[in-house]
Design a protein around this motif. Structure first.
Motif, PDB file in Angstrom:
ATOM      1  N   LEU A  58       0.834  -1.203   0.000  1.00 63.30           N
ATOM      2  CA  LEU A  58       0.000   0.000   0.000  1.00 63.30           C
ATOM      3  C   LEU A  58       0.864   1.247   0.000  1.00 63.30           C
ATOM      4  N   HIS A  59       0.557   2.152  -0.924  1.00 60.34           N
ATOM      5  CA  HIS A  59       1.202   3.461  -0.990  1.00 60.34           C
ATOM      6  C   HIS A  59       0.101   4.496  -0.819  1.00 60.34           C
ATOM      7  N   VAL A  60       0.373   5.539  -0.038  1.00 65.38           N
ATOM      8  CA  VAL A  60      -0.629   6.567   0.227  1.00 65.38           C
ATOM      9  C   VAL A  60      -0.071   7.930  -0.156  1.00 65.38           C
ATOM     10  N   VAL A  61      -0.866   8.674  -0.919  1.00 62.53           N
ATOM     11  CA  VAL A  61      -0.569  10.083  -1.191  1.00 62.53           C
ATOM     12  C   VAL A  61      -1.793  10.889  -0.777  1.00 62.53           C
ATOM     13  N   ASP A  62      -1.563  12.161  -0.404  1.00 64.90           N
ATOM     14  CA  ASP A  62      -2.649  12.927   0.201  1.00 64.90           C
ATOM     15  C   ASP A  62      -3.217  14.053  -0.656  1.00 64.90           C
ATOM     16  N   ASP A  63      -2.850  14.103  -1.929  1.00 71.56           N
ATOM     17  CA  ASP A  63      -3.504  15.068  -2.822  1.00 71.56           C
ATOM     18  C   ASP A  63      -3.393  14.599  -4.267  1.00 71.56           C
ATOM     19  N   GLY A  64      -4.167  15.237  -5.125  1.00 70.28           N
ATOM     20  CA  GLY A  64      -4.243  14.815  -6.516  1.00 70.28           C
ATOM     21  C   GLY A  64      -2.971  15.035  -7.311  1.00 70.28           C
ATOM     22  N   GLU A  65      -2.243  16.114  -7.014  1.00 68.06           N
ATOM     23  CA  GLU A  65      -0.988  16.350  -7.732  1.00 68.06           C
ATOM     24  C   GLU A  65       0.034  15.277  -7.393  1.00 68.06           C
ATOM     25  N   LYS A  66       0.111  14.876  -6.120  1.00 72.37           N
ATOM     26  CA  LYS A  66       1.025  13.807  -5.731  1.00 72.37           C
ATOM     27  C   LYS A  66       0.606  12.486  -6.371  1.00 72.37           C
ATOM     28  N   ALA A  67      -0.695  12.274  -6.503  1.00 80.34           N
ATOM     29  CA  ALA A  67      -1.177  11.042  -7.139  1.00 80.34           C
ATOM     30  C   ALA A  67      -0.670  10.954  -8.571  1.00 80.34           C
ATOM     31  N   MET A  68      -0.784  12.035  -9.318  1.00 78.36           N
ATOM     32  CA  MET A  68      -0.343  12.005 -10.712  1.00 78.36           C
ATOM     33  C   MET A  68       1.185  11.908 -10.798  1.00 78.36           C
ATOM     34  N   ALA A  69       1.895  12.558  -9.867  1.00 81.15           N
ATOM     35  CA  ALA A  69       3.360  12.442  -9.841  1.00 81.15           C
ATOM     36  C   ALA A  69       3.761  10.995  -9.551  1.00 81.15           C
ATOM     37  N   PHE A  70       3.062  10.346  -8.633  1.00 81.52           N
ATOM     38  CA  PHE A  70       3.325   8.936  -8.312  1.00 81.52           C
ATOM     39  C   PHE A  70       3.096   8.075  -9.559  1.00 81.52           C
ATOM     40  N   LEU A  71       1.956   8.256 -10.192  1.00 83.57           N
ATOM     41  CA  LEU A  71       1.604   7.428 -11.348  1.00 83.57           C
ATOM     42  C   LEU A  71       2.536   7.640 -12.535  1.00 83.57           C
ATOM     43  N   ARG A  72       3.025   8.852 -12.685  1.00 86.87           N
ATOM     44  CA  ARG A  72       3.910   9.172 -13.819  1.00 86.87           C
ATOM     45  C   ARG A  72       5.382   9.140 -13.425  1.00 86.87           C
ATOM     46  N   ARG A  73       5.641   8.711 -12.188  1.00 88.25           N
ATOM     47  CA  ARG A  73       7.001   8.627 -11.646  1.00 88.25           C
ATOM     48  C   ARG A  73       7.726   9.968 -11.766  1.00 88.25           C
ATOM     49  N   GLY A  74       7.005  11.002 -11.356  1.00 92.51           N
ATOM     50  CA  GLY A  74       7.557  12.352 -11.389  1.00 92.51           C
ATOM     51  C   GLY A  74       8.448  12.627 -10.191  1.00 92.51           C
ATOM     52  N   GLN A  75       8.771  13.902 -10.017  1.00 89.31           N
ATOM     53  CA  GLN A  75       9.692  14.323  -8.963  1.00 89.31           C
ATOM     54  C   GLN A  75       9.249  13.814  -7.592  1.00 89.31           C
ATOM     55  N   GLY A  76      10.174  13.144  -6.924  1.00 90.98           N
ATOM     56  CA  GLY A  76       9.902  12.584  -5.607  1.00 90.98           C
ATOM     57  C   GLY A  76       9.332  11.174  -5.662  1.00 90.98           C
ATOM     58  N   PHE A  77       8.936  10.728  -6.846  1.00 86.90           N
ATOM     59  CA  PHE A  77       8.327   9.400  -7.004  1.00 86.90           C
ATOM     60  C   PHE A  77       8.982   8.613  -8.143  1.00 86.90           C
ATOM     61  N   GLU A  78      10.248   8.889  -8.418  1.00 85.59           N
ATOM     62  CA  GLU A  78      10.929   8.268  -9.556  1.00 85.59           C
ATOM     63  C   GLU A  78      10.926   6.736  -9.487  1.00 85.59           C
ATOM     64  N   ASP A  79      10.944   6.189  -8.289  1.00 77.98           N
ATOM     65  CA  ASP A  79      10.980   4.734  -8.113  1.00 77.98           C
ATOM     66  C   ASP A  79       9.621   4.136  -7.754  1.00 77.98           C
ATOM     67  N   ALA A  80       8.561   4.904  -7.949  1.00 84.90           N
ATOM     68  CA  ALA A  80       7.222   4.431  -7.577  1.00 84.90           C
ATOM     69  C   ALA A  80       6.826   3.229  -8.425  1.00 84.90           C
ATOM     70  N   PRO A  81       6.255   2.210  -7.791  1.00 84.73           N
ATOM     71  CA  PRO A  81       5.773   1.062  -8.567  1.00 84.73           C
ATOM     72  C   PRO A  81       4.459   1.403  -9.264  1.00 84.73           C
ATOM     73  N   ARG A  82       4.167   0.687 -10.319  1.00 87.23           N
ATOM     74  CA  ARG A  82       2.882   0.863 -11.000  1.00 87.23           C
ATOM     75  C   ARG A  82       1.813   0.151 -10.168  1.00 87.23           C
ATOM     76  N   PRO A  83       0.773   0.873  -9.749  1.00 89.59           N
ATOM     77  CA  PRO A  83      -0.259   0.209  -8.943  1.00 89.59           C
ATOM     78  C   PRO A  83      -1.118  -0.750  -9.769  1.00 89.59           C
ATOM     79  N   ASP A  84      -1.581  -1.801  -9.110  1.00 91.39           N
ATOM     80  CA  ASP A  84      -2.538  -2.722  -9.716  1.00 91.39           C
ATOM     81  C   ASP A  84      -3.953  -2.223  -9.514  1.00 91.39           C
ATOM     82  N   LEU A  85      -4.132  -1.346  -8.518  1.00 92.40           N
ATOM     83  CA  LEU A  85      -5.450  -0.823  -8.155  1.00 92.40           C
ATOM     84  C   LEU A  85      -5.266   0.544  -7.514  1.00 92.40           C
ATOM     85  N   ILE A  86      -6.168   1.477  -7.845  1.00 88.19           N
ATOM     86  CA  ILE A  86      -6.144   2.813  -7.246  1.00 88.19           C
ATOM     87  C   ILE A  86      -7.445   3.005  -6.467  1.00 88.19           C
TER      88      ILE A  86
END
Length: 150
Positions: free
Chosen positions: A38-66
């Motif tokens: 489980l990975h948790v982000v607290d706003d929509g901009e962080k969610a998109m950065a996580f999904l696109r492996r943007g700044q601060g989330f370069e090593d984020a895994p691709r989720p199977d479910l959101i």
């Protein structure tokens, strides 16, 4: 289970700005019979950065479910959902709306944006835990999720 069976870890992205709800979801999933990450982000901009492996989330895994709340700071869940479903690399990831909104326009709009399901968060603690367990049981035990790429 014998050593020849590998348990696939399911990656879940929870987009939730309420720390109490995030903690409850984490608690419900920790007792899981399935191996989840489980990975948790607290706003929509962080969610998109996580999904696109943007700044601060370069090593984020691709989720199977959101699991996506609608009422988020900076970029609301409706905008996040629209971006996910418009992105060829992300659109197949199932998105479960998990929100307090019972507004008919939110239900209609999110389904029109191709949400996979819409669940209203219960106020009661035990019901909330039950809802998260039900999401887990259905989406992670019964449904065949799409492959990570393709």
């Amino acid at each position: 289970m014998n050593g020849n069976n590998l348990v696939k870890s399911i990656t879940i992205l929870l987009v939730e700005d309420n720390p109490g709800d995030a903690d409850l979801a984490r608690e419900a999933l920790e007792g899981s019979k399935l191996n989840n990450d489980l990975h948790v982000v607290d706003d929509g901009e962080k969610a998109m950065a996580f999904l696109r492996r943007g700044q601060g989330f370069e090593d984020a895994p691709r989720p199977d479910l959101i699991l996506l709340d609608l009422n988020l700071p900076r970029k609301d869940g409706r905008e996040v959902l629209a971006e996910i479903k418009a992105d060829l690399n992300l659109k197949r990831i199932p998105v479960v709306i998990l929100t307090t909104s019972r507004a008919e326009e939110d239900v209609l709009r999110t389904y029109n944006l191709h949400a996979n399901c819409y669940i209203t968060k219960p106020i009661d603690l035990h019901q909330f835990l039950h809802v998260v367990k039900s999401i887990e049981d259905f989406w992670l035990s019964i449904v065949v999720l799409p492959p990570a790429e393709g």
